[in-house]
Design an enzyme around this catalytic site. Structure first.
Site, PDB file in Angstrom:
ATOM      1  CE  LYS A  38      68.228  20.198  41.949  1.00 46.76           C
ATOM      2  NZ  LYS A  38      68.229  21.656  41.972  1.00 46.76           N
ATOM      3  NE  ARG A 134      68.031  28.441  43.911  1.00 43.53           N
ATOM      4  CZ  ARG A 134      68.642  27.295  43.640  1.00 43.53           C
ATOM      5  NH1 ARG A 134      69.033  27.022  42.416  1.00 43.53           N
ATOM      6  NH2 ARG A 134      68.887  26.406  44.585  1.00 43.53           N
ATOM      7  CG  HIS A 164      71.406  25.933  47.756  1.00 47.48           C
ATOM      8  ND1 HIS A 164      71.922  24.672  47.960  1.00 47.48           N
ATOM      9  CD2 HIS A 164      71.566  26.188  46.430  1.00 47.48           C
ATOM     10  CE1 HIS A 164      72.378  24.192  46.808  1.00 47.48           C
ATOM     11  NE2 HIS A 164      72.182  25.094  45.866  1.00 47.48           N
ATOM     12  NE  ARG A 220      69.537  21.366  50.188  1.00 47.72           N
ATOM     13  CZ  ARG A 220      70.002  22.352  50.968  1.00 47.72           C
ATOM     14  NH1 ARG A 220      69.742  22.353  52.268  1.00 47.72           N
ATOM     15  NH2 ARG A 220      70.719  23.327  50.452  1.00 47.72           N
ATOM     16  CE1 TYR A 266      70.216  17.575   6.517  1.00 48.82           C
ATOM     17  CE2 TYR A 266      70.897  16.725   8.656  1.00 48.82           C
ATOM     18  CZ  TYR A 266      69.987  16.784   7.622  1.00 48.82           C
ATOM     19  OH  TYR A 266      68.839  16.037   7.697  1.00 48.82           O
ATOM     20  CB  CYS A 312      72.024  14.276  11.808  1.00 46.51           C
ATOM     21  SG  CYS A 312      73.220  14.290  10.479  1.00 46.51           S
ATOM     22  CG  MET A 313      66.565  15.125  15.343  1.00 43.99           C
ATOM     23  SD  MET A 313      64.907  15.262  14.658  1.00 43.99           S
ATOM     24  CE  MET A 313      64.860  16.953  14.116  1.00 43.99           C
ATOM     25  CG  ASP A 314      67.093  11.202  14.339  1.00 44.36           C
ATOM     26  OD1 ASP A 314      66.496  11.641  15.330  1.00 44.36           O
ATOM     27  OD2 ASP A 314      66.769  11.464  13.161  1.00 44.36           O
TER      28      ASP A 314
HETATM   29  N1  PMH Z   1      69.917  21.737  47.525  1.00 41.92           N
HETATM   30  C1  PMH Z   1      69.386  22.603  46.656  1.00 41.92           C
HETATM   31  C2  PMH Z   1      68.410  23.613  47.174  1.00 41.92           C
HETATM   32  C3  PMH Z   1      69.759  22.571  45.319  1.00 41.92           C
HETATM   33  O1  PMH Z   1      69.213  23.468  44.483  1.00 41.92           O
HETATM   34  C4  PMH Z   1      70.714  21.613  44.873  1.00 41.92           C
HETATM   35  C5  PMH Z   1      71.206  21.561  43.482  1.00 41.92           C
HETATM   36  C6  PMH Z   1      71.224  20.718  45.825  1.00 41.92           C
HETATM   37  C7  PMH Z   1      70.808  20.811  47.128  1.00 41.92           C
HETATM   38  C8  PMH Z   1      72.244  19.678  45.466  1.00 41.92           C
HETATM   39  O2  PMH Z   1      73.437  20.264  45.090  1.00 41.92           O
HETATM   40  P1  PMH Z   1      74.647  19.385  44.535  1.00 41.92           P
HETATM   41  O3  PMH Z   1      74.144  18.732  43.315  1.00 41.92           O
HETATM   42  O4  PMH Z   1      75.713  20.378  44.261  1.00 41.92           O
HETATM   43  O5  PMH Z   1      74.950  18.412  45.600  1.00 41.92           O
HETATM   44  N2  PMH Z   1      70.700  22.509  42.617  1.00 41.92           N
HETATM   45  C9  PMH Z   1      71.241  22.886  41.455  1.00 41.92           C
HETATM   46  C10 PMH Z   1      70.715  23.927  40.695  1.00 41.92           C
HETATM   47  O6  PMH Z   1      69.646  24.575  41.037  1.00 41.92           O
HETATM   48  N3  PMH Z   1      71.451  24.143  39.631  1.00 41.92           N
HETATM   49  O7  PMH Z   1      72.453  23.293  39.677  1.00 41.92           O
HETATM   50  C11 PMH Z   1      72.348  22.492  40.785  1.00 41.92           C
END
Ligand code: PMH
Length: 382
Positions: A38, A134, A164, A220, A266, A312-314
């Site tokens: 993601k 969550r 999770h 995961r 700046y 700065c920005m860049d």
């Molecule tokens: N599964 C879920 C539902 C997650 O939200 C995340 C990471 C992972 C697995 C993977 O976790 P890891 O990177 O610690 O292995 N999610 C997030 C989050 O929402 N903010 O920081 C990490």
């Protein structure tokens, strides 16, 4: 693929593969790894990382939103895909047609999704909220509403159950154990046929590396696939010798001498104390190198040099220990000789976690993919 600026992220695909191989070795061989890609693969580049992870042995991919999953499908990725966040119920048919598993935890969601003509069965991962607070089903009563509803509809395929953990990266495991206990309680509420046919996944990087024996059907794997430890506690434990995949480099595009009292950037807040060499580096806050990094070091010629004056920005300016030619390499994250600036160092300077560091580097910075010492692809190039 070309790019014309002097700042780039390098992503070492061999390191991603090594991190996956090491976790594979730690897990029982029947356990699977879903690579969490993601947020553009935590800023590393979604398609390239997805392909590298699958090649290294990951069995599936997990993302946060439907758009990310559709993008992977569009790129030709055929591996199992899971959206771990909420999708709109009216998009259920779209997910189904692309064979994308979705996260479900609301009875009303199923009602609305069920109104659609699904061309293919919708693969459902039911999320249990065991303490993260969550998203997810929190009670047996909610399960009593959801499970029969899914059962009656052949178009809804309950494929997995998951949760999770909120504290898997902390040395103290009390809360983690409480979440596990709550998961077991909710799972006990499922009838036998569900219990036998669904897969379970509960572990993120921290849990999968620290407690491989507790891994359910798959894990995961996010931050540690990219070579970063989920916390300082896990870094101290070092269950796996992770290899950071990302480094960030630029070069000097201007070098000049300032006399004592002459100012930089700046606000003219930085004034040379004596005759000083100042270099200009073409990266700025629009690239994610936030103004709060003023005073942080970069590496030039294997030595640390501080960022002086406002970012700065860049562009930003650094104080050099001597004159260097234009084109000299500047490393903002990574190694030069025996010096290293890690994502952890940047995170600690910004009073945040390392997860945020690769994510904050903007899409204006090309990602260059290196495998076996060769550049194999570039993202965000023309
Ligand atoms: N599964 C879920 C539902 C997650 O939200 C995340 C990471 C992972 C697995 C993977 O976790 P890891 O990177 O610690 O292995 N999610 C997030 C989050 O929402 N903010 O920081 C990490």
């Amino acid at each position: 693929m070309s790019y014309y600026r002097d700042t780039y992220v390098e992503v070492n695909l061999n390191h991603i593969a090594q991190n996956i191989h090491q976790l594979k070795e730690r897990l029982v061989s029947s356990k699977k790894i879903y690579a969490v890609v993601k947020a553009d693969a935590y800023g590393h580049g979604d398609i390239q990382v997805a392909e590298a992870a699958l090649e290294a042995g990951a069995e599936g991919l997990a993302v946060a939103i439907l758009d990310e999953a559709l993008k992977l499908r569009e790129a030709g990725v055929t591996a199992p895909l899971l959206v771990m966040g909420w999708i709109r119920p009216e998009d259920a048919a779209l997910a189904a047609v692309h064979d994308i598993a979705v996260t479900v935890f609301q009875r009303e969601w199923l009602d609305q999704a069920g109104e659609q003509a699904l061309e293919r069965p919708l693969r459902i991962h039911l999320k249990l909220d065991t303490g993260m607070g969550r998203i997810g089903v929190r009670s047996e009563a909610e399960l009593d509403e959801i499970l029969p509803y899914i059962d009656e509809r052949p178009n809804f395929q309950l494929e997995a159950l998951f949760t999770h953990f909120a504290t898997a990266d902390e040395a103290d495991t009390t809360y983690l154990e409480e979440q596990q206990r709550r998961f077991d309680e909710l799972f006990a509420h499922f009838e036998g046929k569900w219990q036998e046919n669904v897969e379970i996944h509960t572990s993120n990087s921290a849990a999968s590396m620290r407690f491989p024996e507790k891994t359910a059907h798959f894990v995961r794997f996010g931050i540690s696939m990219y070579g970063l430890y989920p916390s300082q506690d896990v870094k101290r434990e070092r269950p796996i010798d992770l290899q950071p995949a990302m480094s960030l480099h630029s070069q000097l595009i201007h070098v000049k001498q300032l006399e004592a009292g002459e100012a930089v950037s700046y606000g003219a807040t930085y004034k040379a104390q004596e005759t000083e060499w100042i270099g200009t580096v073409p990266i700025g806050y629009a690239d994610g190198w936030t103004r709060k990094l003023q005073g942080m070091d970069v590496l030039v010629d294997g030595k640390r040099h501080p960022i002086v004056g406002r970012i700065c920005m860049d562009q930003l300016m650094i104080r050099l220990d001597q004159e260097y030619p234009i084109g000299t390499k500047v490393t903002l994250i990574g190694k030069q000789e025996d010096q290293e600036i890690s994502a952890d160092d940047i995170a600690s300077r910004l009073d945040t976690i390392n997860y945020e560091v690769p994510c904050m580097i903007g899409s204006r910075v090309p990602r260059v993919y290196v495998k076996d010492g060769r550049i194999v692809d570039v993202k965000n190039a023309l």
